[in-house]
Design a protein around this motif. Structure first.
Motif, PDB file in Angstrom:
ATOM      1  N   ARG A  23       7.842 -16.289   2.905  1.00 36.96           N
ATOM      2  CA  ARG A  23       7.323 -15.166   2.102  1.00 36.96           C
ATOM      3  C   ARG A  23       8.319 -14.714   1.046  1.00 36.96           C
ATOM      4  O   ARG A  23       8.451 -13.515   0.800  1.00 36.96           O
ATOM      5  N   GLY A  26       6.704 -12.160  -3.061  1.00 43.75           N
ATOM      6  CA  GLY A  26       5.891 -11.095  -2.474  1.00 43.75           C
ATOM      7  C   GLY A  26       6.219  -9.719  -3.008  1.00 43.75           C
ATOM      8  O   GLY A  26       6.986  -9.578  -3.964  1.00 43.75           O
ATOM      9  N   ARG A  27       5.647  -8.746  -2.335  1.00 51.49           N
ATOM     10  CA  ARG A  27       5.639  -7.377  -2.860  1.00 51.49           C
ATOM     11  C   ARG A  27       7.003  -6.730  -3.012  1.00 51.49           C
ATOM     12  O   ARG A  27       7.153  -5.751  -3.720  1.00 51.49           O
ATOM     13  N   ARG A  36       0.399  -8.549  -9.413  1.00 52.11           N
ATOM     14  CA  ARG A  36      -0.610  -8.033  -8.473  1.00 52.11           C
ATOM     15  C   ARG A  36      -1.309  -6.776  -8.991  1.00 52.11           C
ATOM     16  O   ARG A  36      -2.417  -6.465  -8.577  1.00 52.11           O
ATOM     17  N   ILE A  68       8.364 -22.427  -2.164  1.00 50.69           N
ATOM     18  CA  ILE A  68       7.160 -22.642  -1.356  1.00 50.69           C
ATOM     19  C   ILE A  68       5.968 -22.233  -2.204  1.00 50.69           C
ATOM     20  O   ILE A  68       5.991 -21.169  -2.845  1.00 50.69           O
ATOM     21  N   ASP A  72      -2.246 -18.922   0.689  1.00 49.99           N
ATOM     22  CA  ASP A  72      -2.310 -18.191   1.962  1.00 49.99           C
ATOM     23  C   ASP A  72      -2.905 -19.111   3.013  1.00 49.99           C
ATOM     24  O   ASP A  72      -3.748 -19.947   2.704  1.00 49.99           O
ATOM     25  N   LEU A  74      -5.076 -18.542   5.076  1.00 47.26           N
ATOM     26  CA  LEU A  74      -6.491 -18.308   5.373  1.00 47.26           C
ATOM     27  C   LEU A  74      -7.447 -18.949   4.366  1.00 47.26           C
ATOM     28  O   LEU A  74      -8.664 -18.944   4.575  1.00 47.26           O
ATOM     29  N   PRO A  92      -5.775  -9.093   6.107  1.00 45.68           N
ATOM     30  CA  PRO A  92      -6.979  -9.893   5.906  1.00 45.68           C
ATOM     31  C   PRO A  92      -8.131  -9.484   6.825  1.00 45.68           C
ATOM     32  O   PRO A  92      -7.913  -9.070   7.955  1.00 45.68           O
ATOM     33  N   PHE A 138       2.135 -25.838   2.536  1.00 45.98           N
ATOM     34  CA  PHE A 138       1.969 -25.303   3.893  1.00 45.98           C
ATOM     35  C   PHE A 138       0.506 -25.126   4.267  1.00 45.98           C
ATOM     36  O   PHE A 138      -0.383 -25.131   3.413  1.00 45.98           O
ATOM     37  N   TYR A 148      -7.578 -15.684  13.604  1.00 49.31           N
ATOM     38  CA  TYR A 148      -8.160 -14.874  12.526  1.00 49.31           C
ATOM     39  C   TYR A 148      -9.676 -15.069  12.452  1.00 49.31           C
ATOM     40  O   TYR A 148     -10.431 -14.119  12.254  1.00 49.31           O
ATOM     41  N   PRO A 321       7.445  -6.363   3.426  1.00 52.31           N
ATOM     42  CA  PRO A 321       7.321  -5.509   2.244  1.00 52.31           C
ATOM     43  C   PRO A 321       8.457  -4.470   2.274  1.00 52.31           C
ATOM     44  O   PRO A 321       8.932  -4.114   3.353  1.00 52.31           O
TER      45      PRO A 321
END
Ligand code: CP3
Length: 341
Positions: A23, A26-27, A36, A68, A72, A74, A92, A138, A148, A321
């Motif tokens: 990760r 990210g944020r 974003r 990377i 995601d 999902l 999610p 990945f 999930y 985060p």
């Protein structure tokens, strides 16, 4: 080209220990937040230019040894027919979760161009990296994806997931087999698009006993690793809470085993065997600590790795985060400095 990461995956000697962070895009980065603010996470994933741009953000800012691809785990579930949403602040959601045999049978196999946008993002990220560092692809592992798909989102006790496993083992194995075949094909396509290593994220598999892992998960993960052996790129097998599963995970496959921070790296390496590489295993919350405290912890991990070829420095799970940006920078630099051969 900086190939320390690939060398360490193959357990070859390196000038210093390679480092990247799960990760890492990210944020916690302003550059990411700026994108974003204008695009949803699914838009970023599905717009190769944006995904490639975000992939490079941490590489441009920190001395990392691998990138990377931004995506995601999902996304393949959506391609299989599940309605996926990333709700702001909630994580999610799957709006039509799997609950019975009929919904498992209805899942689409995904064997074509459904996820071509990820392949295109990989091609564009490779071009933008100009060989600076290798690019990792990945996918989620079948158990974590199933959790999930069945729970409809994140979970604490995985009750519905284990309920299907325990009450309807035949439906469970059908689902796991379907997921394993989709993941194998998806990773193969990522490799052919230019991913130079791939990581399988079994983030939540640590909720299982070793007996349940062996019976309900291992054969399906093995199918994936066996199916990718011929691709000739390093395969990384990661999970959290896996202290009691490491031997079985190793048996399932992977050239590199990802470790979380709940184990000592030297004990875990002995458990999986020194004939595989290991990746890890700083507590992601350590990045919130003082430089002095980070240094103490980085030194401890490097001491346990003992300069043995085949250690890739990483966190034990993804960057959280609100992680201080300086903690990330300092840690990456420190790993290189303290591990000079
Ligand atoms: O590592 C990277 O920089 C690549 C990008 C990446 C994302 N997701 C982007 C993302 C990777 C490797 C993942 C993997 C992933 N996604 C996992 C396995 C890794 C892990 O942490 O265990 C899991 C379990 C998911 C599922 C998922 N996606 C969750 C639980 C969430 C919400 C979590 C949160 O912090 O809100 C997501 C959304 C998501 N995927 C984000 C990112 C950067 C944060 C959402 C945002 O930008 O608003």
């Amino acid at each position: 080209m900086n190939d320390r990461f690939l060398k360490a995956c193959r357990r070859e000697p390196v000038d210093c220990t390679p480092v990247w962070f799960m990760r890492q895009a990210g944020r916690y980065m302003q550059e990411y937040q700026a994108i974003r603010a204008k695009h949803s996470i699914l838009e970023v994933c599905k717009t190769p230019e944006l995904a490639a741009q975000v992939t490079l953000q941490p590489i441009d800012r920190f001395p990392l040894d691998a990138a990377i691809i931004f995506a995601d785990i999902l996304l393949p579930l959506e391609a299989m027919g599940l309605r996926l949403e990333f709700a702001e602040g909630e994580g999610p959601i799957i709006h039509n979760p799997l609950r019975d045999r009929a919904s498992v049978d209805q899942l689409r196999p995904v064997d074509g161009d459904e996820l071509a946008y990820v392949e295109e993002a990989i091609r564009q990220a490779r071009r933008a990296l100009t060989g600076k560092v290798p690019l990792i692809g990945f996918a989620g592992a079948p158990f974590t994806l199933a959790s999930y798909a069945i729970e409809g989102g994140g979970s604490r006790n995985y009750i519905r997931t284990k309920q299907l496993m325990y009450r309807e083992p035949e439906v469970w194995h059908r689902l796991m087999d379907k997921l394993a075949r989709v993941v194998t094909g998806y990773l193969r396509r990522q490799i052919r698009a230019g991913a130079e290593a791939v990581q399988l994220f079994d983030s939540w598999v640590g909720c299982l006993s070793p007996g349940d892992y062996a019976e309900y998960v291992l054969p399906h993960v093995q199918l994936i690793f066996d199916g990718l052996k011929r691709e000739q790129v390093p395969l990384i097998h990661f999970g959290t809470g896996t202290g009691s599963l490491l031997r079985l995970m190793r048996q399932a496959g992977g050239d590199v085993i990802g470790l979380d921070w709940r184990v000592h790296l030297d004990d875990a390496w002995q458990t999986v065997g020194h004939d595989v590489a290991v990746q890890g295993n700083l507590d992601p919350v350590a990045l919130f600590a003082s430089v002095h405290e980070i240094e103490r912890r980085v030194e401890d991990i490097l001491r346990r790795a003992a300069g043995r070829p085949g250690h890739i420095f990483n966190l034990g799970h993804g960057i959280l985060p609100n992680t201080p940006i300086d903690g990330v920078a300092v840690t990456a630099e420190m790993v290189h400095k303290l591990s000079q051969r």
